[in-house]
Design an enzyme around this catalytic site. Structure first.
Site: not given
Ligand code: IPE
Ligand code: IPE
Ligand code: MG
Length: 245
Positions: A22, A24, A26-27, A39, A69-70, A189, A197
Site C-alpha cells: 500500500d 503507491n 501517495r508516493w 504503481h 474493491e479496487n 502492510r 482490507s
C-alpha cells in the site's frame, strides 16, 4: 552461550508471508505525479522484495496486487494497473531464472483474456521451480474467496460427492485459492494503514502483523529484514500457554 539468541537475529523465518503493498498513490502524489507512476515504481519494489524473501528462506510470499474493491477506483487508474500486470508478466522471465514459482489467486472470471493468457503462461512456465512460491492476488477478496469455496462445497453436497458431515475446517482450507500453501505466519502492510482490507482473512487468522509507514515504492530489503526480525521475536501461542522462547 552458543545457542543464545543475539539481539536482532532472525532465528524463526516465517514460512508464509502476506504483503499488502500500500502507498503507491501517495508516493506519486507527493512528487506531483499521476498515481499510475506510483504503481509502476511499486512493481519494481515487488521484484526486489520477492528475491529478498527467497534469499531469506521464506517459502511462500503472497502479494495483494488488486482487490475486489479496487474496481471502484477511477477507470483510468484501473486500466493502468491492469496494463502494468500485462507488461510485468512479459518480463517475469527474470523470476523464472531465480527458481521462483509464480501463481495467482483471486477470481479470474472477469479478467481480460490477454491478461489471463499471460497468467496461465507464467504459471505453466514456472511450475517446476522450487525455491519459493510467489502468489499474486489479482481481483482477490477474502470474502469473495470464501464465498466461492462455499459454493463449490455446496455443489459437491448437492451432487452427492460430499455429505454435510464431511464439512470441516480442513475442507474449507482445501477449497480456497491457496489450498496448496500453509497458513500465513506474517502479514506486512506498508503505507501506514493498520487493517487487512479483505486480504487472506481465513489464512491469516493466527498471523502476526507488521505495519510500517513506509510507502510501498520506498519499501526496502532493510524494511523486510525489520519485519522478519520483529516476527522472530514474537511469542505465538495459538490460544495455548506455551512459550516459544
Ligand atoms: C496500493 O497502493 C496498490 C493498489 C491498491 C493497487 P494504493 O494505490 O492504494 O496507494 P495509496 O494508498 O492510495 O497511497
Ligand atoms: C489494499 O489497499 C489492496 C491492495 C494493496 C491491492 P487499498 O489501498 O485498496 O486498501 P484500503 O482502501 O486503504 O483499505
Ligand atoms: Mg491504498
Amino acid at each position: 552461550m552458543a545457542d543464545k539468541k543475539k539481539s536482532g537475529e532472525i532465528l524463526n523465518v516465517p514460512a508464509h508471508v502476506g504483503i499488502i503493498m500500500d502507498g503507491n498513490g501517495r508516493w506519486a502524489s507527493k512528487r506531483g505525479l499521476p498515481r499510475k507512476f506510483g504503481h509502476r515504481e511499486g512493481a519494481k519494489t515487488f521484484r526486489t522484495i520477492t528475491k529478498a524473501c527467497r534469499d531469506m528462506g521464506v517459502k511462500y510470499v503472497t502479494y495483494y496486487a488488486f482487490s475486489t474493491e479496487n474496481w471502484s477506483r477511477p477507470e483510468d487508474e484501473v486500466e493502468a494497473i491492469m496494463d502494468l500486470f500485462e507488461k510485468y508478466l512479459d518480463e517475469v522471465k527474470d523470476f523464472i531464472e531465480e527458481n521462483i514459482r509464480i501463481r495467482f489467486i483471486g477470481d479470474r472470471s472477469v479478467l481480460k483474456p490477454t491478461l489471463l493468457e499471460k497468467m496461465d503462461d507464467t504459471e505453466k512456465t514456472s511450475e517446476n521451480f522450487t525455491a519459493m512460491d510467489c502468489l499474486l492476488a489479482i481481483n482477490y477478496g477474502g470474502r469473495d474467496e470464501i464465498t466461492r469455496a462455499v459454493k463449490n462445497i455446496a455443489g459437491k453436497v448437492k451432487n452427492g460427492e460430499l455429505s454435510v458431515d464431511d464439512i470441516n475446517e480442513q475442507l474449507v482450507t482445501d477449497s480456497l485459492d491457496t489450498s496448496f500453501a500453509p497458513p500465513v505466519d506474517l502479514i506486512i502492510r506498508s503505507g501506514g494503514e493498520e487493517r487487512l482490507s479483505n486480504f487472506l482473512i481465513w489464512q491469516a487468522a493466527y498471523a502476526e502483523y507488521y505495519f510500517t509507514d513506509v510507502l510501498w515504492p520506498d519499501f526496502s530489503k532493510k524494511e523486510l529484514e525489520n519485519a522478519l526480525k520483529a516476527y522472530s521475536d514474537r511469542n505465538r501461542r495459538f490460544g495455548g500457554v506455551k512459550s516459544s522462547k
